[in-house]
Design a protein around this motif. Structure first.
Motif, PDB file in Angstrom:
ATOM      1  N   ARG A 110      36.409  47.294  40.013  1.00 35.80           N
ATOM      2  CA  ARG A 110      36.232  48.561  39.300  1.00 35.80           C
ATOM      3  C   ARG A 110      37.601  49.054  38.865  1.00 35.80           C
ATOM      4  O   ARG A 110      38.631  48.498  39.265  1.00 35.80           O
ATOM      5  CB  ARG A 110      35.561  49.605  40.194  1.00 35.80           C
ATOM      6  CG  ARG A 110      36.387  50.057  41.390  1.00 35.80           C
ATOM      7  CD  ARG A 110      35.945  51.452  41.808  1.00 35.80           C
ATOM      8  NE  ARG A 110      36.482  51.893  43.078  1.00 35.80           N
ATOM      9  CZ  ARG A 110      37.718  52.382  43.263  1.00 35.80           C
ATOM     10  NH1 ARG A 110      38.558  52.432  42.254  1.00 35.80           N
ATOM     11  NH2 ARG A 110      38.105  52.790  44.456  1.00 35.80           N
ATOM     12  N   ARG A 155      38.739  43.966  33.428  1.00 36.17           N
ATOM     13  CA  ARG A 155      37.341  43.826  33.849  1.00 36.17           C
ATOM     14  C   ARG A 155      36.430  43.535  32.666  1.00 36.17           C
ATOM     15  O   ARG A 155      35.459  42.799  32.787  1.00 36.17           O
ATOM     16  CB  ARG A 155      36.882  45.113  34.547  1.00 36.17           C
ATOM     17  CG  ARG A 155      37.517  45.340  35.899  1.00 36.17           C
ATOM     18  CD  ARG A 155      36.958  46.585  36.558  1.00 36.17           C
ATOM     19  NE  ARG A 155      37.164  47.773  35.732  1.00 36.17           N
ATOM     20  CZ  ARG A 155      36.201  48.585  35.328  1.00 36.17           C
ATOM     21  NH1 ARG A 155      34.940  48.335  35.651  1.00 36.17           N
ATOM     22  NH2 ARG A 155      36.476  49.652  34.603  1.00 36.17           N
ATOM     23  N   HIS A 156      36.740  44.147  31.527  1.00 33.89           N
ATOM     24  CA  HIS A 156      35.964  43.866  30.325  1.00 33.89           C
ATOM     25  C   HIS A 156      36.506  42.588  29.700  1.00 33.89           C
ATOM     26  O   HIS A 156      37.639  42.558  29.206  1.00 33.89           O
ATOM     27  CB  HIS A 156      36.068  45.016  29.319  1.00 33.89           C
ATOM     28  CG  HIS A 156      35.415  44.719  28.002  1.00 33.89           C
ATOM     29  ND1 HIS A 156      34.051  44.547  27.873  1.00 33.89           N
ATOM     30  CD2 HIS A 156      35.935  44.533  26.770  1.00 33.89           C
ATOM     31  CE1 HIS A 156      33.765  44.272  26.617  1.00 33.89           C
ATOM     32  NE2 HIS A 156      34.890  44.264  25.921  1.00 33.89           N
ATOM     33  N   ALA A 175      29.686  47.763  41.044  1.00 40.13           N
ATOM     34  CA  ALA A 175      30.395  47.444  39.798  1.00 40.13           C
ATOM     35  C   ALA A 175      30.957  46.025  39.839  1.00 40.13           C
ATOM     36  O   ALA A 175      30.895  45.289  38.852  1.00 40.13           O
ATOM     37  CB  ALA A 175      31.520  48.452  39.577  1.00 40.13           C
ATOM     38  N   ASP A 189      29.812  43.470  41.340  1.00 40.22           N
ATOM     39  CA  ASP A 189      28.772  42.457  41.197  1.00 40.22           C
ATOM     40  C   ASP A 189      28.574  42.084  39.739  1.00 40.22           C
ATOM     41  O   ASP A 189      28.368  40.912  39.393  1.00 40.22           O
ATOM     42  CB  ASP A 189      27.465  42.988  41.801  1.00 40.22           C
ATOM     43  CG  ASP A 189      26.423  41.891  41.961  1.00 40.22           C
ATOM     44  OD1 ASP A 189      26.803  40.767  42.327  1.00 40.22           O
ATOM     45  OD2 ASP A 189      25.234  42.157  41.697  1.00 40.22           O
ATOM     46  N   ARG A 190      28.674  43.075  38.853  1.00 42.72           N
ATOM     47  CA  ARG A 190      28.521  42.804  37.423  1.00 42.72           C
ATOM     48  C   ARG A 190      29.746  42.068  36.872  1.00 42.72           C
ATOM     49  O   ARG A 190      29.624  41.161  36.046  1.00 42.72           O
ATOM     50  CB  ARG A 190      28.299  44.108  36.667  1.00 42.72           C
ATOM     51  CG  ARG A 190      27.105  44.900  37.169  1.00 42.72           C
ATOM     52  CD  ARG A 190      26.811  46.113  36.334  1.00 42.72           C
ATOM     53  NE  ARG A 190      26.315  45.730  35.013  1.00 42.72           N
ATOM     54  CZ  ARG A 190      25.880  46.605  34.121  1.00 42.72           C
ATOM     55  NH1 ARG A 190      25.900  47.901  34.399  1.00 42.72           N
ATOM     56  NH2 ARG A 190      25.448  46.208  32.942  1.00 42.72           N
ATOM     57  N   VAL A 191      30.935  42.460  37.337  1.00 47.19           N
ATOM     58  CA  VAL A 191      32.149  41.762  36.905  1.00 47.19           C
ATOM     59  C   VAL A 191      32.109  40.308  37.369  1.00 47.19           C
ATOM     60  O   VAL A 191      32.443  39.385  36.620  1.00 47.19           O
ATOM     61  CB  VAL A 191      33.404  42.465  37.458  1.00 47.19           C
ATOM     62  CG1 VAL A 191      34.659  41.683  37.077  1.00 47.19           C
ATOM     63  CG2 VAL A 191      33.487  43.890  36.934  1.00 47.19           C
ATOM     64  N   ALA A 238      29.511  38.451  37.954  1.00 47.09           N
ATOM     65  CA  ALA A 238      28.532  37.689  37.183  1.00 47.09           C
ATOM     66  C   ALA A 238      29.137  37.180  35.877  1.00 47.09           C
ATOM     67  O   ALA A 238      28.907  36.028  35.476  1.00 47.09           O
ATOM     68  CB  ALA A 238      27.303  38.543  36.906  1.00 47.09           C
ATOM     69  N   CYS A 239      29.930  38.010  35.222  1.00 48.47           N
ATOM     70  CA  CYS A 239      30.600  37.587  33.977  1.00 48.47           C
ATOM     71  C   CYS A 239      31.671  36.541  34.257  1.00 48.47           C
ATOM     72  O   CYS A 239      31.814  35.568  33.514  1.00 48.47           O
ATOM     73  CB  CYS A 239      31.210  38.797  33.288  1.00 48.47           C
ATOM     74  SG  CYS A 239      30.012  40.001  32.672  1.00 48.47           S
TER      75      CYS A 239
END
Length: 373
Positions: free
Chosen positions: A138, A253-254, A282, A284-286, A288-289
């Protein structure tokens, strides 16, 4: 096109540019042009076997198919390439074995591959650098601080290190290092990089910390540029990797296209996650990418005292290997304001974590020189 051939044994000694052995005028001219494009001037031998010391000492040996009989008596070594003259001649494979060639090549099909191989030989390319990407689960997780500390810890022991700032909105990782006034190229200067970039020239052109000379840094200037093309990231990281040692990339992160390229070239990545529920969600989504770009993704947990989730539960929830727990660094904010790089204090939690991690993932190598604070 390039095809591997078995049968080479002895390694060559240290040498200068490539050795070219051929009587074929067209082939000789083609090889001389490729060497010039790679920034080197080869030794051209015609009509006779090369001297043994030149054969063994050259960084690369390029033998025309017309000279196999003369060169087959030379000692076996690595770095011998056979240049075929006739695609329809099956006997070239037999002659390659007699010569002990690593590859059989036919021009112009193999021109790009051969140019890279010549440039590698000129640069003295050895084992590629280990590349570590660092990203936060995050915002404010401390990924840039950890990336700096990894680079500083490696460079403090003399290991050749390049720190690459992949986050255009991070404010400039050179500020964290206290090197924002150091002269050298920044990303806007390299945004047009395409194809092969010389690793040696890149290292010379990047800012270097005065008191930590094994560490080079590629960051952003204070202008308006907010992205680099993915092709530039690919070329710059490939050049940095060819220099050997360690490459650390601070990744946002993005994952924009350039950040995606950085992860694809990384050998391992560290995801920094504070030990709180929202940060884990948060992260977990990073994760995954990031998993779509590389296989070896590990989590670094920053504990929150006296509360906070246990590190092993966070790692299990994220389905990641636990790289370790990173305790807070007393006085870190003051150090940064005074231009003292994170990780420079050998007894601090940052330096201890980084040293333990680097001892695990890096092979021991001789020091290349470098100063310390």
């Amino acid at each position: 096109m390039s095809t591997p051939i078995a049968g080479y044994t002895a390694a060559p000694g240290p040498g200068a540019g490539p050795l070219v052995v051929t009587d074929d005028e067209a082939l000789a001219e083609h090889l001389l042009r490729l060497c010039a494009a790679a920034g080197t001037e080869p030794r051209l031998i015609r009509g006779a076997p090369p001297p043994r010391d030149l054969w063994e000492g050259s960084s690369l040996v390029l033998v025309g198919d017309d000279q196999v009989e003369r060169c087959a008596v030379m000692p076996r070594r690595t770095g011998v390439l056979l240049l075929g003259l006739d695609l329809d001649d099956p006997g070239v494979w037999v002659r390659a074995v007699q010569l002990g060639a690593e590859h059989v090549l036919f021009l112009p099909d193999a021109e790009a591959w051969l140019l890279d191989r010549i440039a590698d030989a000129v640069e003295g390319v050895g084992t590629p650098a280990l590349t570590v990407a660092v990203l936060g689960g995050r915002g404010g997780a401390g990924a840039s601080t950890l990336a700096c500390a990894l680079a500083v810890t490696a460079a403090r022991t003399g290991r050749r290190t390049i720190l690459v700032d992949g986050d255009p909105l991070g404010g400039g990782i050179d500020i964290l290092l206290g090197g924002e006034t150091a002269g050298g190229l920044r990303w806007p200067d390299l945004a047009g990089a395409r194809g092969r970039v010389s690793g040696a020239e890149l290292a010379k052109a990047l800012p270097v910390l005065k008191r930590l000379t094994a560490l080079s840094c590629l960051s952003w200037d204070r202008g308006d540029m907010l992205a680099v093309p993915p092709e530039a990231m690919r070329s710059v990281l490939a050049a940095a990797r060819r220099r050997g040692g360690l490459v650390v990339v601070d990744v946002p992160r993005h994952l924009d296209p350039a950040a995606g390229q950085a992860l694809e070239q990384a050998d391992t990545a560290l995801l920094v996650v504070p030990a709180e529920l929202r940060a884990v969600a948060a992260a977990d989504r990073v994760a995954a990418c990031a998993r779509m770009r590389l296989d070896d993704l590990r989590v670094v947990v920053r504990p929150l005292r006296p509360f906070g989730l246990p590190a092993h539960r966070i790692a299990r929830g994220l389905r990641l290997k636990l790289a370790g727990v990173l305790e807070g660094e007393p006085g870190l904010a003051v150090d940064v304001e005074q231009g003292v790089p994170p990780g420079i204090r050998e007894g601090g939690p940052l330096a201890r974590f980084c040293q333990t991690f680097l001892d695990e993932v890096l092979p021991p190598v001789p020091a290349v020189g470098g100063g310390v604070y």
